[in-house]
Design a protein around this motif. Sequence first.
Motif, PDB file in Angstrom:
ATOM      1  N   VAL A  41       0.842  -1.208   0.000  1.00  0.00           N
ATOM      2  CA  VAL A  41       0.000   0.000   0.000  1.00  0.00           C
ATOM      3  C   VAL A  41       0.870   1.249   0.000  1.00  0.00           C
ATOM      4  CG1 VAL A  41      -1.612   1.350   1.405  1.00  0.00           C
ATOM      5  CG2 VAL A  41      -1.989  -1.092   1.085  1.00  0.00           C
ATOM      6  N   THR A  42       1.909   1.242   0.842  1.00  0.00           N
ATOM      7  CA  THR A  42       2.776   2.424   0.929  1.00  0.00           C
ATOM      8  C   THR A  42       3.516   2.665  -0.385  1.00  0.00           C
ATOM      9  OG1 THR A  42       3.082   1.978   3.278  1.00  0.00           O
ATOM     10  CG2 THR A  42       4.612   3.522   2.266  1.00  0.00           C
ATOM     11  N   SER A  43       4.060   1.587  -0.973  1.00  0.00           N
ATOM     12  CA  SER A  43       4.818   1.753  -2.222  1.00  0.00           C
ATOM     13  C   SER A  43       3.949   2.360  -3.315  1.00  0.00           C
ATOM     14  CB  SER A  43       5.360   0.409  -2.719  1.00  0.00           C
ATOM     15  OG  SER A  43       6.023  -0.252  -1.702  1.00  0.00           O
ATOM     16  N   LEU A  44       2.746   1.823  -3.461  1.00  0.00           N
ATOM     17  CA  LEU A  44       1.852   2.356  -4.497  1.00  0.00           C
ATOM     18  C   LEU A  44       1.503   3.816  -4.205  1.00  0.00           C
ATOM     19  CD1 LEU A  44      -0.474  -0.722  -5.105  1.00  0.00           C
ATOM     20  CD2 LEU A  44       1.226   0.224  -6.670  1.00  0.00           C
ATOM     21  N   ALA A  45       1.273   4.107  -2.921  1.00  0.00           N
ATOM     22  CA  ALA A  45       0.936   5.487  -2.548  1.00  0.00           C
ATOM     23  C   ALA A  45       2.123   6.416  -2.798  1.00  0.00           C
ATOM     24  CB  ALA A  45       0.508   5.557  -1.087  1.00  0.00           C
ATOM     25  N   VAL A  46       3.340   5.913  -2.552  1.00  0.00           N
ATOM     26  CA  VAL A  46       4.538   6.718  -2.808  1.00  0.00           C
ATOM     27  C   VAL A  46       4.617   7.068  -4.293  1.00  0.00           C
ATOM     28  CG1 VAL A  46       7.059   6.564  -3.020  1.00  0.00           C
ATOM     29  CG2 VAL A  46       5.968   6.034  -0.846  1.00  0.00           C
ATOM     30  N   LEU A  47       4.428   6.048  -5.144  1.00  0.00           N
ATOM     31  CA  LEU A  47       4.481   6.286  -6.593  1.00  0.00           C
ATOM     32  C   LEU A  47       3.431   7.311  -7.005  1.00  0.00           C
ATOM     33  CD1 LEU A  47       5.030   2.696  -8.040  1.00  0.00           C
ATOM     34  CD2 LEU A  47       6.698   4.543  -7.754  1.00  0.00           C
ATOM     35  N   MET A  48       2.222   7.138  -6.469  1.00  0.00           N
ATOM     36  CA  MET A  48       1.150   8.062  -6.796  1.00  0.00           C
ATOM     37  C   MET A  48       1.482   9.462  -6.272  1.00  0.00           C
ATOM     38  SD  MET A  48      -2.833   7.490  -5.984  1.00  0.00           S
ATOM     39  CE  MET A  48      -3.892   8.909  -5.915  1.00  0.00           C
ATOM     40  N   LEU A 105       1.725  12.662  -8.695  1.00  0.00           N
ATOM     41  CA  LEU A 105       0.786  13.749  -8.427  1.00  0.00           C
ATOM     42  C   LEU A 105       1.512  14.993  -7.913  1.00  0.00           C
ATOM     43  CD1 LEU A 105      -2.242  14.395  -8.343  1.00  0.00           C
ATOM     44  CD2 LEU A 105      -2.282  13.553  -5.997  1.00  0.00           C
ATOM     45  N   GLY A 106       2.465  14.776  -7.007  1.00  0.00           N
ATOM     46  CA  GLY A 106       3.197  15.883  -6.408  1.00  0.00           C
ATOM     47  C   GLY A 106       4.019  16.649  -7.432  1.00  0.00           C
ATOM     48  N   THR A 107       4.612  15.921  -8.389  1.00  0.00           N
ATOM     49  CA  THR A 107       5.403  16.584  -9.427  1.00  0.00           C
ATOM     50  C   THR A 107       4.505  17.488 -10.271  1.00  0.00           C
ATOM     51  OG1 THR A 107       6.830  14.650  -9.500  1.00  0.00           O
ATOM     52  CG2 THR A 107       7.033  16.209 -11.315  1.00  0.00           C
ATOM     53  N   ILE A 108       3.332  16.951 -10.627  1.00  0.00           N
ATOM     54  CA  ILE A 108       2.389  17.756 -11.416  1.00  0.00           C
ATOM     55  C   ILE A 108       1.953  18.988 -10.610  1.00  0.00           C
ATOM     56  CG2 ILE A 108       0.082  17.775 -12.447  1.00  0.00           C
ATOM     57  CD1 ILE A 108       0.557  14.739 -13.013  1.00  0.00           C
ATOM     58  N   LEU A 109       1.596  18.755  -9.338  1.00  0.00           N
ATOM     59  CA  LEU A 109       1.143  19.871  -8.496  1.00  0.00           C
ATOM     60  C   LEU A 109       2.258  20.907  -8.304  1.00  0.00           C
ATOM     61  CD1 LEU A 109      -0.790  17.877  -5.753  1.00  0.00           C
ATOM     62  CD2 LEU A 109      -1.794  19.547  -7.309  1.00  0.00           C
ATOM     63  N   GLY A 110       3.488  20.424  -8.100  1.00  0.00           N
ATOM     64  CA  GLY A 110       4.615  21.331  -7.895  1.00  0.00           C
ATOM     65  C   GLY A 110       4.884  22.165  -9.135  1.00  0.00           C
ATOM     66  N   ILE A 114      -5.545  26.207  -8.718  1.00  0.00           N
ATOM     67  CA  ILE A 114      -6.085  24.848  -8.545  1.00  0.00           C
ATOM     68  C   ILE A 114      -5.131  24.027  -7.681  1.00  0.00           C
ATOM     69  CG2 ILE A 114      -6.562  22.655  -9.733  1.00  0.00           C
ATOM     70  CD1 ILE A 114      -7.558  24.324 -12.108  1.00  0.00           C
ATOM     71  N   SER A 115      -3.852  24.106  -8.034  1.00  0.00           N
ATOM     72  CA  SER A 115      -2.853  23.343  -7.305  1.00  0.00           C
ATOM     73  C   SER A 115      -2.788  23.780  -5.843  1.00  0.00           C
ATOM     74  CB  SER A 115      -1.489  23.537  -7.990  1.00  0.00           C
ATOM     75  OG  SER A 115      -0.455  23.172  -7.155  1.00  0.00           O
ATOM     76  N   LYS A 116      -2.868  25.098  -5.641  1.00  0.00           N
ATOM     77  CA  LYS A 116      -2.794  25.622  -4.283  1.00  0.00           C
ATOM     78  C   LYS A 116      -3.999  25.153  -3.459  1.00  0.00           C
ATOM     79  CE  LYS A 116      -1.502  29.698  -1.758  1.00  0.00           C
ATOM     80  NZ  LYS A 116      -1.803  31.105  -1.598  1.00  0.00           N
ATOM     81  N   VAL A 165       4.121  16.230  -1.269  1.00  0.00           N
ATOM     82  CA  VAL A 165       5.189  16.157  -2.279  1.00  0.00           C
ATOM     83  C   VAL A 165       5.140  17.398  -3.174  1.00  0.00           C
ATOM     84  CG1 VAL A 165       6.094  14.861  -4.247  1.00  0.00           C
ATOM     85  CG2 VAL A 165       5.284  13.635  -2.229  1.00  0.00           C
ATOM     86  N   GLY A 166       3.922  17.858  -3.484  1.00  0.00           N
ATOM     87  CA  GLY A 166       3.766  19.056  -4.312  1.00  0.00           C
ATOM     88  C   GLY A 166       4.479  20.251  -3.708  1.00  0.00           C
ATOM     89  N   GLU A 167       4.317  20.426  -2.407  1.00  0.00           N
ATOM     90  CA  GLU A 167       4.992  21.529  -1.724  1.00  0.00           C
ATOM     91  C   GLU A 167       6.505  21.344  -1.743  1.00  0.00           C
ATOM     92  OE1 GLU A 167       2.998  24.102  -1.776  1.00  0.00           O
ATOM     93  OE2 GLU A 167       3.854  24.709   0.142  1.00  0.00           O
ATOM     94  N   ILE A 168       6.940  20.097  -1.573  1.00  0.00           N
ATOM     95  CA  ILE A 168       8.384  19.812  -1.589  1.00  0.00           C
ATOM     96  C   ILE A 168       8.960  20.109  -2.971  1.00  0.00           C
ATOM     97  CG2 ILE A 168      10.098  17.959  -1.438  1.00  0.00           C
ATOM     98  CD1 ILE A 168       8.274  16.669   0.732  1.00  0.00           C
ATOM     99  N   VAL A 169       8.248  19.678  -4.008  1.00  0.00           N
ATOM    100  CA  VAL A 169       8.719  19.909  -5.383  1.00  0.00           C
ATOM    101  C   VAL A 169       8.759  21.408  -5.677  1.00  0.00           C
ATOM    102  CG1 VAL A 169       8.117  19.634  -7.826  1.00  0.00           C
ATOM    103  CG2 VAL A 169       7.993  17.672  -6.280  1.00  0.00           C
ATOM    104  N   ARG A 170       7.717  22.114  -5.237  1.00  0.00           N
ATOM    105  CA  ARG A 170       7.674  23.556  -5.460  1.00  0.00           C
ATOM    106  C   ARG A 170       8.886  24.242  -4.819  1.00  0.00           C
ATOM    107  NH1 ARG A 170       6.503  28.037  -2.678  1.00  0.00           N
ATOM    108  NH2 ARG A 170       6.075  26.803  -0.827  1.00  0.00           N
TER     109      ARG A 170
END
Lengths: 240, 224
Positions: free
Chosen positions: B31-38, B42-47, B60-62, B109-114
Amino acid sequence: MIRVEDLHKYFGDLEVLKGIDETVEQGEVIVVVGPSGSGKSTFLRCLNRLEEPTAGRIFIDGQQINSPEIDINQLRQETGMVFQHFNLFPHKTSLGNITLAPMKIKGIAEEEAKQIAYDLLDKVGLKDKADTYPSQLSGGQKQRIAIARALAMQPKVMLFDEPTSALDPEMVGEVLDVMEDLADEGMTMVVVTHEMGFAREAGDRVLFMDGGVIVESAPPEELFNNPQEKRTQEFLKKVY
Amino acid sequence: MLNIGLIMEKIADIKAILPFLLKGAVVTIKVTSLAVLMGIALGTILGLARVSKSKWLKSISKAYIEFFRGTPLLIQLFILYFGLPNLGIKLSPYFAAVLGLGLNSGAYVGEIVRSGINSINKGQMEAARSLGMSYPQAMRYVVLPQAIKRVIPPLGNEFIALLKNSSLVSVISVKDLTRQSRLVNSRTYQTFLIYISAAVIYFCMTFVLTRLVNYVERRLSVSD
């Protein structure tokens, strides 16, 4: 080669460029001097649209570069830029810095791109630094790599934004030497700098800018020895 | 006094419960691995959306990030698993768990990428653009490769937190390590032994993850 007509640039309400008209001939080396805040860097950055002109027209090689139809990425390939702080890509070696754009933008094969890069490294005297990362280079070496990187796209015009201002004094010479060689080869260059030696040595014309306008434009000897405008005289007295 | 007999007895108990817990641990890892990938996708797109010039993408991202960071993960899981059926959407526990953790992690992850992208000197983008690269090319070849190095440590923290937070999915009947522990406990009442064992297994997993992050960080720092 470059024609600028009534160029204006605002940052918010602040008018930084107040109507610049200038023509640069093919092969001409233009040196831009002036006090800080005079708009000289902004003027230079408008020439490849790193700053978007607010009004006016800029032509390079007959093409109006600030029209909506122009492919800005295509245009920038033809105008190389060298920055005060080098802006080398720290995750790439010298060779990687030089080959990246030719390979990714022009689609040149790796072997050919490397060949071009080695020739350019030779030209700037850094052939032995091909596999070195920027963090291990001195400032002067970084700037020479940056010049090679810009030249790899075979630009028609080279823009220099205070290329020696961030360097230790003993490294200024090596960078200016490379630039003088380039000028001798007939490259069209616009150079924002405080190096009067370079202006005299390589410059065809010096532009003195102040308050967002070109106050005076003359060959280096004339402008430095016999400035006509009061503002130019005051500036030169303060600086030299 | 050392009671050899008691210790032997406890070891036998652990041997008996361990297979159940490990079965749960496997589910936790999946479960964690799949969630990490997701979360990464998702985070890269949001960032990227957060640093883009488009006002729409930015807001939207914010809004997404604000919502998922500002509400409890447990409530998000309840909405997905118990709430959505009211609207006629029924998710399997496993799917709801991955989705919930992934959507939640994506915000962090989005915030981290940003912040990773913003930490790269503006001159890098300018130099790349001045050579004639388009914005996506400059991002891909110049900015992101540098940003990745900077985001590895905070991403590591995020994924360790995610691994531990995954214990919450036990309440939507996913048979992860935490739920297996509770199930075994309700049959054997070896409460202390069971939860200590579960803690040790969680610790082993986060420990390996930490080493992995450190290894990747070292590997990526060759040019510094």
